[in-house]
Design a protein around this motif. Structure first.
Motif, short mmCIF file in Angstrom:
data_model
loop_
_atom_site.label_atom_id
_atom_site.label_comp_id
_atom_site.label_asym_id
_atom_site.label_seq_id
_atom_site.Cartn_x
_atom_site.Cartn_y
_atom_site.Cartn_z
N ALA A 1 0.83 -1.21 0.00
CA ALA A 1 0.00 0.00 0.00
C ALA A 1 0.86 1.26 0.00
CB ALA A 1 -0.93 -0.01 1.22
N ILE A 2 1.94 1.26 0.78
CA ILE A 2 2.82 2.43 0.82
C ILE A 2 3.51 2.63 -0.53
CG2 ILE A 2 4.92 3.36 1.89
CD1 ILE A 2 4.10 1.97 4.47
N SER A 3 3.94 1.54 -1.16
CA SER A 3 4.59 1.66 -2.47
C SER A 3 3.64 2.21 -3.53
CB SER A 3 5.15 0.31 -2.90
OG SER A 3 4.11 -0.62 -3.11
N VAL A 4 2.36 1.85 -3.44
CA VAL A 4 1.38 2.38 -4.39
C VAL A 4 1.20 3.87 -4.20
CG1 VAL A 4 -1.06 2.32 -5.04
CG2 VAL A 4 0.17 0.19 -4.69
N VAL A 5 1.21 4.31 -2.94
CA VAL A 5 1.05 5.75 -2.67
C VAL A 5 2.30 6.52 -3.10
CG1 VAL A 5 0.73 7.47 -0.84
CG2 VAL A 5 -0.56 5.34 -0.79
N VAL A 6 3.47 5.99 -2.80
CA VAL A 6 4.71 6.71 -3.11
C VAL A 6 5.03 6.65 -4.61
CG1 VAL A 6 7.19 6.80 -2.64
CG2 VAL A 6 5.59 6.30 -0.79
N TYR A 7 4.82 5.49 -5.21
CA TYR A 7 5.13 5.31 -6.64
C TYR A 7 3.86 4.86 -7.36
CZ TYR A 7 9.86 5.18 -4.72
OH TYR A 7 11.01 5.47 -4.05
N PRO A 8 2.96 5.78 -7.69
CA PRO A 8 1.70 5.38 -8.35
C PRO A 8 1.89 4.84 -9.75
CG PRO A 8 1.90 7.77 -8.25
CD PRO A 8 3.03 7.22 -7.44
N ASN A 9 2.98 5.17 -10.41
CA ASN A 9 3.20 4.69 -11.78
C ASN A 9 3.54 3.20 -11.83
OD1 ASN A 9 2.76 7.25 -12.91
ND2 ASN A 9 4.89 7.85 -12.58
N THR A 10 3.82 2.60 -10.67
CA THR A 10 4.15 1.17 -10.67
C THR A 10 2.96 0.32 -11.11
OG1 THR A 10 3.58 1.09 -8.31
CG2 THR A 10 5.91 1.40 -8.89
N ILE A 11 1.75 0.82 -10.96
CA ILE A 11 0.57 0.05 -11.39
C ILE A 11 0.56 -0.08 -12.91
CG2 ILE A 11 -1.95 -0.02 -11.37
CD1 ILE A 11 -1.92 1.51 -8.78
N GLN A 12 0.84 1.03 -13.60
CA GLN A 12 0.89 0.96 -15.05
C GLN A 12 2.03 0.07 -15.52
OE1 GLN A 12 -1.15 2.10 -17.27
NE2 GLN A 12 -2.50 3.37 -16.01
N ASP A 13 3.17 0.14 -14.85
CA ASP A 13 4.29 -0.73 -15.22
C ASP A 13 3.94 -2.20 -15.02
OD1 ASP A 13 5.71 1.57 -15.75
OD2 ASP A 13 6.67 1.62 -13.77
N TYR A 14 3.21 -2.48 -13.95
CA TYR A 14 2.81 -3.86 -13.70
C TYR A 14 1.82 -4.34 -14.76
CZ TYR A 14 0.66 -7.87 -11.40
OH TYR A 14 0.17 -9.12 -11.12
N LEU A 15 0.90 -3.47 -15.16
CA LEU A 15 -0.07 -3.86 -16.19
C LEU A 15 0.61 -4.11 -17.53
CD1 LEU A 15 -3.02 -1.41 -15.39
CD2 LEU A 15 -2.91 -3.85 -14.93
N GLN A 16 1.64 -3.36 -17.83
CA GLN A 16 2.35 -3.57 -19.09
C GLN A 16 3.10 -4.89 -19.13
OE1 GLN A 16 4.84 -0.16 -19.66
NE2 GLN A 16 3.13 1.25 -20.05
N GLN A 17 3.49 -5.41 -17.95
CA GLN A 17 4.21 -6.68 -17.89
C GLN A 17 3.29 -7.89 -17.97
OE1 GLN A 17 6.59 -6.59 -14.35
NE2 GLN A 17 7.88 -4.89 -15.06
N LEU A 18 1.98 -7.67 -17.87
CA LEU A 18 1.05 -8.79 -17.94
C LEU A 18 1.01 -9.37 -19.35
CD1 LEU A 18 -1.94 -7.41 -15.82
CD2 LEU A 18 -0.26 -9.13 -15.14
#
Length: 227
Positions: free
Chosen positions: A119-136
């Motif tokens: 949860a903290i990483s999502v708040v601090v680095y919100p762009n990680t969600i898009q990076d994770y979706l691109q790796q799917l």
């Protein structure tokens, strides 16, 4: 003054069950989940072609293979260890051995800490969600729809989902902790009752022995004084 630990202490959990019953159900549920995961992993190791767990770089769009035999063996070992820990917690709650519950409680704390870091990483680095979706993989359902969604909406949805999971996990941690306190307190009470009973028995025996000896001494003195 009541301490915060005593204020939140209760012997009941969800559905009005006792904390021992809740801990036993929770331990059995975790054992079943990890047993299913272990069965799937062993089946995949036995027949990797059928389960297709070797994901190639073309499937992921990256240069790394996320699954191989070594990772599968590590995952199987972790599942086996989790079955052992959950079995210890179930046995400890059933037989009222507090020490057997501690490993499962420590696992819950560790799992809660990991989810909090997510949860903290999502708040601090919100762009990680898009990076994770691109790796799917490209065959992942609704991948394009998720990637086209606003990043702030994705962050809010992920935080809401993780927050619900953290609240549920915190409640389960409190349930197991209350079970540990209940079992520990019950064991301490039984020891005190045993010690008190033994002390009372020893005292009664001492009084009876002293009374008999005093009666014998008095009788002997009376016989000596009689003509």
């Amino acid at each position: 003054m009541i301490s915060p630990w005593d204020r939140w202490y209760t012997t009941s959990c969800c559905l009005c069950c006792h904390v021992r019953t809740g801990t036993i159900i929770l331990g059995i549920w975790y054992m079943l989940i990890n047993a299913v995961v272990l069965l799937i992993l062993l089946s995949a190791l036995n027949d990797p072609v059928q389960y297709h767990y070797h994901l190639t770089s073309s499937d992921l769009g990256t240069d790394l293979d996320v699954m191989d035999d070594a990772n599968m063996c590590i995952a199987a070992a972790i599942s086996l260890l989790m079955i052992l820990i959950c079995g210890m917690a179930t046995y400890g709650a059933y037989k009222q051995h507090a020490a057997w519950i501690i490993p499962f409680f420590c696992y819950q704390i560790f799992d809660f800490a990991l989810n909090t870091l997510v949860a903290i990483s999502v708040v601090v680095y919100p762009n990680t969600i898009q990076d994770y979706l691109q790796q799917l993989p490209g065959t992942f359902p609704y991948k394009e729809d998720l990637m086209s969604t606003n990043n702030m909406c994705l962050v809010f949805a992920v935080l809401l989902f993780v927050g619900c999971i953290l609240a549920f996990k915190a409640y389960l941690i409190a349930c197991v902790w209350n079970c540990y306190r209940y079992v520990s307190g019950r064991s301490t009470t039984e020891v005190l009752v045993y010690v008190t009973t033994n002390d009372t028995t020893v005292s009664q025996r001492f009084i009876c022995t002293f009374t008999v000896k005093w009666s014998l001494v008095s009788l002997h003195s009376h016989l000596q004084m009689s003509p």
